[in-house]
Design a protein around this motif. Structure first.
Motif, PDB file in Angstrom:
ATOM      1  N   PRO A 234       4.484   8.985  12.638  1.00  0.00           N
ATOM      2  CA  PRO A 234       4.360  10.142  13.529  1.00  0.00           C
ATOM      3  C   PRO A 234       3.370  11.150  12.941  1.00  0.00           C
ATOM      4  N   LEU A 235       2.745  11.950  13.792  1.00  0.00           N
ATOM      5  CA  LEU A 235       1.792  12.954  13.287  1.00  0.00           C
ATOM      6  C   LEU A 235       2.516  14.069  12.534  1.00  0.00           C
ATOM      7  N   THR A 236       3.839  14.099  12.657  1.00  0.00           N
ATOM      8  CA  THR A 236       4.644  15.108  11.953  1.00  0.00           C
ATOM      9  C   THR A 236       5.103  14.623  10.575  1.00  0.00           C
ATOM     10  N   PHE A 237       4.662  13.450  10.160  1.00  0.00           N
ATOM     11  CA  PHE A 237       5.019  12.887   8.845  1.00  0.00           C
ATOM     12  C   PHE A 237       4.703  13.913   7.755  1.00  0.00           C
ATOM     13  N   SER A 238       5.627  14.085   6.790  1.00  0.00           N
ATOM     14  CA  SER A 238       5.396  15.109   5.756  1.00  0.00           C
ATOM     15  C   SER A 238       4.712  14.487   4.526  1.00  0.00           C
ATOM     16  N   LYS A 239       4.270  15.365   3.609  1.00  0.00           N
ATOM     17  CA  LYS A 239       3.633  14.876   2.376  1.00  0.00           C
ATOM     18  C   LYS A 239       4.626  14.070   1.548  1.00  0.00           C
ATOM     19  N   ASP A 240       5.876  14.558   1.491  1.00  0.00           N
ATOM     20  CA  ASP A 240       6.910  13.842   0.738  1.00  0.00           C
ATOM     21  C   ASP A 240       7.138  12.452   1.310  1.00  0.00           C
ATOM     22  N   GLU A 241       7.185  12.406   2.645  1.00  0.00           N
ATOM     23  CA  GLU A 241       7.397  11.109   3.297  1.00  0.00           C
ATOM     24  C   GLU A 241       6.206  10.178   3.036  1.00  0.00           C
ATOM     25  N   ALA A 242       5.008  10.766   3.026  1.00  0.00           N
ATOM     26  CA  ALA A 242       3.811   9.968   2.737  1.00  0.00           C
ATOM     27  C   ALA A 242       3.878   9.407   1.312  1.00  0.00           C
ATOM     28  N   ASN A 243       4.309  10.232   0.360  1.00  0.00           N
ATOM     29  CA  ASN A 243       4.433   9.756  -1.027  1.00  0.00           C
ATOM     30  C   ASN A 243       5.447   8.637  -1.133  1.00  0.00           C
ATOM     31  N   ARG A 244       6.559   8.818  -0.408  1.00  0.00           N
ATOM     32  CA  ARG A 244       7.615   7.788  -0.425  1.00  0.00           C
ATOM     33  C   ARG A 244       7.088   6.488   0.179  1.00  0.00           C
ATOM     34  N   LEU A 245       6.312   6.626   1.248  1.00  0.00           N
ATOM     35  CA  LEU A 245       5.736   5.446   1.904  1.00  0.00           C
ATOM     36  C   LEU A 245       4.846   4.674   0.930  1.00  0.00           C
ATOM     37  N   VAL A 246       3.983   5.412   0.231  1.00  0.00           N
ATOM     38  CA  VAL A 246       3.056   4.763  -0.718  1.00  0.00           C
ATOM     39  C   VAL A 246       3.843   4.058  -1.826  1.00  0.00           C
ATOM     40  N   GLN A 247       4.862   4.754  -2.347  1.00  0.00           N
ATOM     41  CA  GLN A 247       5.674   4.148  -3.430  1.00  0.00           C
ATOM     42  C   GLN A 247       6.374   2.878  -2.958  1.00  0.00           C
ATOM     43  N   MET A 248       6.979   2.973  -1.777  1.00  0.00           N
ATOM     44  CA  MET A 248       7.740   1.817  -1.275  1.00  0.00           C
ATOM     45  C   MET A 248       6.801   0.633  -1.028  1.00  0.00           C
ATOM     46  N   LEU A 249       5.628   0.939  -0.451  1.00  0.00           N
ATOM     47  CA  LEU A 249       4.688  -0.150  -0.147  1.00  0.00           C
ATOM     48  C   LEU A 249       4.118  -0.774  -1.413  1.00  0.00           C
ATOM     49  N   SER A 250       3.863   0.063  -2.430  1.00  0.00           N
ATOM     50  CA  SER A 250       3.332  -0.495  -3.688  1.00  0.00           C
ATOM     51  C   SER A 250       4.309  -1.524  -4.225  1.00  0.00           C
ATOM     52  N   THR A 251       5.587  -1.158  -4.247  1.00  0.00           N
ATOM     53  CA  THR A 251       6.597  -2.081  -4.760  1.00  0.00           C
ATOM     54  C   THR A 251       6.679  -3.337  -3.883  1.00  0.00           C
ATOM     55  N   LEU A 252       6.774  -3.122  -2.558  1.00  0.00           N
ATOM     56  CA  LEU A 252       6.967  -4.254  -1.648  1.00  0.00           C
ATOM     57  C   LEU A 252       5.782  -5.226  -1.678  1.00  0.00           C
ATOM     58  N   VAL A 253       4.568  -4.669  -1.609  1.00  0.00           N
ATOM     59  CA  VAL A 253       3.372  -5.533  -1.572  1.00  0.00           C
ATOM     60  C   VAL A 253       3.196  -6.217  -2.924  1.00  0.00           C
ATOM     61  N   GLY A 254       3.437  -5.467  -4.006  1.00  0.00           N
ATOM     62  CA  GLY A 254       3.329  -6.032  -5.357  1.00  0.00           C
ATOM     63  C   GLY A 254       4.257  -7.238  -5.498  1.00  0.00           C
ATOM     64  N   LYS A 255       5.520  -7.055  -5.113  1.00  0.00           N
ATOM     65  CA  LYS A 255       6.499  -8.147  -5.211  1.00  0.00           C
ATOM     66  C   LYS A 255       6.108  -9.319  -4.326  1.00  0.00           C
ATOM     67  N   PHE A 256       5.650  -9.008  -3.114  1.00  0.00           N
ATOM     68  CA  PHE A 256       5.292 -10.060  -2.144  1.00  0.00           C
ATOM     69  C   PHE A 256       4.155 -10.920  -2.682  1.00  0.00           C
ATOM     70  N   LEU A 257       3.134 -10.251  -3.247  1.00  0.00           N
ATOM     71  CA  LEU A 257       1.969 -10.995  -3.711  1.00  0.00           C
ATOM     72  C   LEU A 257       2.249 -11.785  -4.989  1.00  0.00           C
ATOM     73  N   SER A 258       3.236 -11.333  -5.761  1.00  0.00           N
ATOM     74  CA  SER A 258       3.501 -12.057  -7.012  1.00  0.00           C
ATOM     75  C   SER A 258       4.593 -13.108  -6.852  1.00  0.00           C
ATOM     76  N   ALA A 259       5.159 -13.200  -5.646  1.00  0.00           N
ATOM     77  CA  ALA A 259       6.277 -14.151  -5.438  1.00  0.00           C
ATOM     78  C   ALA A 259       5.789 -15.597  -5.434  1.00  0.00           C
TER      79      ALA A 259
END
Ligand code: PLP
Length: 390
Positions: free
Chosen positions: A365-390
């Motif tokens: 949403p365009l109302t996404f906050s900075k905190d939510e954006a940081n959380r998104l980046v953190q979650m994706l780093s973990t998820l994509v990292g795990k996915f690619l190394s599986a």
């Protein structure tokens, strides 16, 4: 078993309510919504000002027929025409209907010019909807398969390739319009270069073709301007909108300017629900809030920050081909099919999408906050990292 037609592969989850950038499932579990109903919930969930405006309109009057004058519709047409510097608006309920209107309009425009069998140039990897005409315009065989014969009159070219357009211009006298997405959404977040948009505009002017942009997914402030084509400083003849326009209330629109204006006359096109007072108030309120709360500038800077964060965290990760996008329309292309990531994200409490098999798509949403954006980046780093190394 519910008696639903089997048209979607649904994930095994049902949401009960939402608040801001979060949705809650039947077990009370919370999810960060980085998809916003595929670019629909512009203001997130339960935005108090939108809820109030819609509630008041529901009590006043939800629907009247287009047999009458509809003041809310007139007001929204003026607002959109002014934001886009265009002339006229036809209202409908969805993206495919908006594109259907554009396609019909281009054909009628062609016939008026004496072209017997008017053709429209469309793009590879495009997505314009699932009605017969719009799936025929779509550049994805999976969407078309089984529905032949397709609607004729489309000439397909590679996306973002001006020389392909020039070749068609030299050899096909039946062309009357070009229809394309300035940023392809379903096709994998593919961005047309500004030089391409300017060059295409020039060719359309030279040839008398209609320049028709499908901004169903990329429009309504998502890329940091009201409409994505505005980054190139050009103006279309036809523009289609839907998705984010009503923040969750269904509404679509087909706008015209210049030579595309005045093509339709009474009896040429219509829609029972199109532009009813409820939908128009939802859209007017959405546009007001985007403007008053500075959400376009926010989308631009937050999107940049998310892409930067993702690029940094993926820097040493072979398997990530590219992080791209504009504003809060973001794609992460991997070197392999990654549909499974949607399920992994869901398990981690995050809503994302994968399109074109290998592209993780984020449309928060365009109302996404900075905190939510940081959380998104953190979650994706973990998820994509795990996915690619599986
Ligand atoms: N055009 C674009 C660019 C889209 O992304 C979509 C839907 O994803 C459509 C048209 C079709 O819109 P709808 O599903 O509202 O018919």
């Amino acid at each position: 078993m519910p008696h639903l037609m089997n048209t979607y592969s649904r994930l095994p989850i049902a949401f009960t309510h939402g608040q801001g950038s979060h949705l809650f499932d039947e077990q009370g579990r919370q999810y960060l919504d980085a998809l916003a109903g595929i670019a629909v919930n512009t203001l997130g969930h339960g935005h108090p000002r939108l809820v109030k405006a819609i509630g008041e309109q529901v009590a006043r009057m939800m629907h009247v027929s287009n047999l009458y004058q509809v003041r809310e519709q007139e007001k929204l047409s003026d607002r959109l025409a002014s934001l886009a510097a265009m002339d006229e608006v036809f209202f409908c309920n969805s993206g495919c209907e908006a594109n259907e209107a554009a396609i019909k309009l281009a054909r009628m425009y062609g016939h008026r010019k004496g072209v017997e069998s008017p053709a429209i140039i469309v793009m590879e990897q495009a997505f314009h909807g699932r009605t017969l005409a719009t799936l025929s315009a779509t550049g994805n065989r999976k969407v078309q398969a089984g529905f032949e014969p397709l609607v004729a009159g489309f000439v397909r070219v590679p996306f973002d390739d001006l020389s392909a357009i020039e070749t068609v211009a030299q050899h096909n006298a039946s062309v009357v319009a070009v229809l394309f997405e300035p940023i392809q959404g379903e096709g994998g977040i593919n961005i047309a270069h500004q030089d391409y948009l300017k060059g295409l505009r020039r060719i359309c002017d030279d040839k008398g073709w209609l320049f028709m942009v499908d901004e169903v997914q990329c429009g309504i402030g998502r890329t940091g301007k009201w409409f994505a084509h505005q980054h190139a400083g050009i103006k279309p003849d036809v523009m289609t909108l839907a998705k984010g326009l009503g923040s969750g209330v269904p509404i679509g629109a087909c706008l015209t300017a210049g030579q595309a204006t005045g093509v339709f006359q009474p009896g040429n096109h219509g829609s029972t629900f199109g532009g009813n007072p409820l939908a128009c108030v939802a859209a007017l309120t959405t546009l007001d809030i985007i403007e008053q709360d500075g959400l376009m500038a926010h989308a631009a800077s937050l999107g940049e920050a998310i892409r930067k964060g993702l690029r940094e965290s993926f820097a040493d990760l072979p398997g990530v081909v590219e992080v791209r996008g504009d504003g809060l329309m973001i794609g992460i292309e991997l070197d392999r099919p990654c549909g499974d990531l949607v399920r992994h994200a869901l398990d981690a409490g995050l809503l994302i999408n994968v399109t074109a098999e290998r592209v993780i798509r984020l449309l928060p949403p365009l109302t996404f906050s900075k905190d939510e954006a940081n959380r998104l980046v953190q979650m994706l780093s973990t998820l994509v990292g795990k996915f690619l190394s599986a």
